[in-house]
Write a protein that holds these residues in place. Structure first.
Motif, short mmCIF file in Angstrom:
data_model
loop_
_atom_site.label_atom_id
_atom_site.label_comp_id
_atom_site.label_asym_id
_atom_site.label_seq_id
_atom_site.Cartn_x
_atom_site.Cartn_y
_atom_site.Cartn_z
N GLN A 171 22.51 52.14 42.96
CA GLN A 171 23.49 51.69 41.99
C GLN A 171 24.49 50.77 42.65
O GLN A 171 24.81 50.92 43.83
N VAL A 172 24.97 49.82 41.89
CA VAL A 172 26.01 48.91 42.36
C VAL A 172 27.28 49.23 41.59
O VAL A 172 27.26 49.41 40.37
N GLN A 173 28.36 49.31 42.31
CA GLN A 173 29.66 49.53 41.68
C GLN A 173 30.45 48.23 41.72
O GLN A 173 30.46 47.51 42.72
N LEU A 174 31.12 47.95 40.61
CA LEU A 174 31.97 46.76 40.51
C LEU A 174 33.38 47.21 40.19
O LEU A 174 33.59 47.99 39.25
N VAL A 175 34.33 46.72 40.94
CA VAL A 175 35.73 47.04 40.71
C VAL A 175 36.47 45.74 40.41
O VAL A 175 36.49 44.83 41.25
N GLU A 176 37.05 45.68 39.23
CA GLU A 176 37.78 44.49 38.79
C GLU A 176 39.28 44.73 38.92
O GLU A 176 39.75 45.87 38.82
N SER A 177 40.00 43.65 39.08
CA SER A 177 41.46 43.72 39.09
C SER A 177 42.01 42.35 38.70
O SER A 177 41.27 41.35 38.68
N GLY A 178 43.29 42.34 38.39
CA GLY A 178 43.96 41.06 38.15
C GLY A 178 44.30 40.76 36.72
O GLY A 178 44.93 39.74 36.43
N GLY A 179 43.89 41.60 35.79
CA GLY A 179 44.25 41.34 34.41
C GLY A 179 45.73 41.56 34.17
O GLY A 179 46.46 42.02 35.05
N GLY A 180 46.18 41.23 32.96
CA GLY A 180 47.57 41.43 32.64
C GLY A 180 47.95 40.66 31.40
O GLY A 180 47.10 40.15 30.67
N ALA A 181 49.26 40.58 31.18
CA ALA A 181 49.79 39.88 30.02
C ALA A 181 50.57 38.67 30.48
O ALA A 181 51.41 38.77 31.39
N VAL A 182 50.26 37.53 29.87
CA VAL A 182 50.94 36.28 30.21
C VAL A 182 51.23 35.51 28.93
O VAL A 182 50.63 35.78 27.89
N GLN A 183 52.10 34.54 29.05
CA GLN A 183 52.35 33.65 27.92
C GLN A 183 51.37 32.49 27.96
O GLN A 183 50.79 32.16 29.01
N ALA A 184 51.18 31.88 26.81
CA ALA A 184 50.30 30.72 26.73
C ALA A 184 50.73 29.67 27.74
O ALA A 184 51.92 29.42 27.92
N GLY A 185 49.74 29.09 28.38
CA GLY A 185 50.00 28.12 29.43
C GLY A 185 50.05 28.71 30.82
O GLY A 185 50.05 27.98 31.81
N GLY A 186 50.09 30.02 30.90
CA GLY A 186 50.16 30.69 32.19
C GLY A 186 48.82 30.81 32.87
O GLY A 186 47.79 30.33 32.38
N SER A 187 48.84 31.49 34.03
CA SER A 187 47.64 31.62 34.85
C SER A 187 47.45 33.07 35.29
O SER A 187 48.42 33.82 35.42
N LEU A 188 46.21 33.42 35.51
CA LEU A 188 45.85 34.70 36.08
C LEU A 188 44.63 34.51 36.97
O LEU A 188 43.85 33.57 36.77
N ARG A 189 44.46 35.41 37.93
CA ARG A 189 43.25 35.42 38.74
C ARG A 189 42.64 36.80 38.68
O ARG A 189 43.28 37.79 39.04
N LEU A 190 41.40 36.85 38.24
CA LEU A 190 40.65 38.09 38.20
C LEU A 190 39.79 38.19 39.46
O LEU A 190 39.25 37.20 39.93
N SER A 191 39.67 39.41 39.96
CA SER A 191 38.85 39.67 41.14
C SER A 191 37.83 40.75 40.82
O SER A 191 38.09 41.65 40.03
N CYS A 192 36.68 40.66 41.47
CA CYS A 192 35.62 41.65 41.29
C CYS A 192 34.93 41.85 42.63
O CYS A 192 34.46 40.87 43.24
N VAL A 193 34.87 43.09 43.07
CA VAL A 193 34.21 43.42 44.33
C VAL A 193 33.01 44.30 44.04
O VAL A 193 33.13 45.32 43.34
N ALA A 194 31.86 43.92 44.59
CA ALA A 194 30.63 44.69 44.41
C ALA A 194 30.36 45.51 45.67
O ALA A 194 30.52 45.03 46.79
N SER A 195 29.92 46.75 45.45
CA SER A 195 29.56 47.60 46.57
C SER A 195 28.40 48.51 46.15
O SER A 195 28.06 48.58 44.98
N GLY A 196 27.84 49.21 47.12
CA GLY A 196 26.74 50.12 46.82
C GLY A 196 25.42 49.53 47.26
O GLY A 196 25.33 48.81 48.25
#
Length: 121
Positions: free
Chosen positions: A1-26
């Motif tokens: 099995q492969v596990q994926l852990v995501e992070s980086g979501g959130g709440a922003v106003q229009a025009g803003g930026s976010l970076r999502l991350s995902c790490v695979a292991s297993g």
């Protein structure tokens, strides 16, 4: 099995930026691709961006072209989604996906738990 852990979501106003991350292991045999999907309320899960592992080719759905960038860290089996100029229509739960090849022609997909992105106007 492969596990994926995501992070980086959130709440922003229009025009803003976010970076999502995902790490695979297993039990990673050979990654064919890593991708980001998203699912907005009342809608089906849809592909956002794909990173093809062996040659670095990328794909973006039309609505995010020029605003989102998918990148990877091969050493860490990680993929990132850099999201700029966010719009309210980008509001969704974002899911990381990995396609894991255990032979040259056989693969299975694994999914992360999802991370919420909320963009307010």
């Amino acid at each position: 099995q492969v596990q994926l852990v995501e992070s980086g979501g959130g709440a922003v106003q229009a025009g803003g930026s976010l970076r999502l991350s995902c790490v695979a292991s297993g039990h990673i045999f050979s990654i064919g691709r890593m991708a980001w999907f998203r699912q907005a309320p009342g809608k089906e899960r849809a592909i956002v961006a794909v990173y093809r592992w062996y040659d670095g080719d990328t794909y973006y759905t039309d609505s995010v072209k020029g605003r989102f960038t998918i990148s990877r860290d091969n050493a860490k089996n990680s993929v990132y989604l850099h999201m700029n100029s966010l719009k309210p229509d980008d509001t969704a739960v974002y899911y990381c996906n990995v396609r894991n090849y255990y032979t040259d022609y056989h693969w299975y997909d694994s999914w992360g738990q999802g991370t919420q992105v909320t963009v307010s106007s």
